[in-house]
Design an enzyme around this catalytic site. Sequence first.
Site, PDB file in Angstrom:
ATOM      1  N   CYS A  99      -7.872   9.417   3.679  1.00  0.00           N
ATOM      2  CA  CYS A  99      -6.995  10.255   4.502  1.00  0.00           C
ATOM      3  C   CYS A  99      -7.339  11.733   4.345  1.00  0.00           C
ATOM      4  O   CYS A  99      -7.460  12.463   5.331  1.00  0.00           O
ATOM      5  CB  CYS A  99      -5.539  10.003   4.119  1.00  0.00           C
ATOM      6  SG  CYS A  99      -4.349  10.908   5.137  1.00  0.00           S
ATOM      7  N   CYS A 196       1.732   5.803   1.789  1.00  0.00           N
ATOM      8  CA  CYS A 196       2.840   6.286   2.609  1.00  0.00           C
ATOM      9  C   CYS A 196       2.964   5.551   3.933  1.00  0.00           C
ATOM     10  O   CYS A 196       4.018   5.583   4.561  1.00  0.00           O
ATOM     11  CB  CYS A 196       2.678   7.782   2.858  1.00  0.00           C
ATOM     12  SG  CYS A 196       1.175   8.210   3.784  1.00  0.00           S
TER      13      CYS A 196
END
Length: 361
Positions: A99, A196
């Site tokens: 990410c 997340c």
Amino acid sequence: MRILVAMSGGVDSSVVAALLKRQGHEVIGATLQLYDHGQAAKPGACCAGRDIMDARAVADRLGFPHYVIDAESRFRDSVVESFADAYARGETPVPCVACNQGVKFTDLLGMARDLGCEAMATGHYVRRVEGPEGAEMHRPVDAERDQTWFLFATTKDQLDYLRFPLGEMPDKAHVRALAQELGLEIAAKPDSQDICFVPSGSYAELVEKLRPEVRGEGEIVDEDGRVLGRHEGVARYTVGQSKRLGDIHTATGERQMVTRIDVPKRRIVVGPRVQVSEADSRRSVRLRDMNWLIDAPAEGVRCGVQIRAREKLREALVKPLENGGALVELTEAAMPAPGQACVLYDGSRVLGGGFITAGDA
């Protein structure tokens, strides 16, 4: 100085923006929208609806512009899909690395340069030190919040441009106190979680949904192929773990741990924890996708290596390979998990790192 601040909507990046604004910099805030699957109210989420609103509220209160970039497609392809692919191969991926490098830094650094910014700041707990040969990445003052392991793939060019104001902070309590002092309403907001983007909190359920071929029970066996029990799916295990092995511990009389994952045969291979260090561990490890933050030493470099996010440093000799990888020769045997990162340190300084492969060195 005009600085773009990567704002997740959390306490850390909000404090960074407020501090830079107070120091007189021209601050521009930017938030990536990575997904929106009902995460607005989920504690520990990041870069979803509620977080974007929180980031914008901070920008409005402090009086600087704030932009939102739709990165859902890139995030899905670069992070979520590759995360599922890795587990389907029997690896243990690190989605935060993908990410940061494949989405956040790619999109936000490009935006920062397009807006004429001289730097980009983030809320990561990392120290950037100006060394004799340029910017260096070092562990932060707050060892409990150290995020250098997750940022090893940051390139030299990116590091030159990045700033990490929280690297000198003593602890998170100090950061939250600063948030209150600066009048930020999100001072008590919970921290985001490791994965997340998993709405249910179960990464295995997500992997099995995206890659149905990994569903289904299979055998738990020892190194000789003797069946010790059953498991509920290979995606629920990683090399080195001893949880979710049922009554195997009591059946064998010794505490067991996962030593290998055989995806084609749907087998989880285990061995006694007390014997694994000698029988099934490795002294040599190959890395792929190596990123060097120093000039790659042809003869190799002796340094400390960290093969999991919260593990101790191990002494090793690391040699670059012609294929862009590296060979790690450990002084003591270890149980590296394929797909995890191996990060190189010289004291507090990050020298580089790569991803652990499944093949023997």
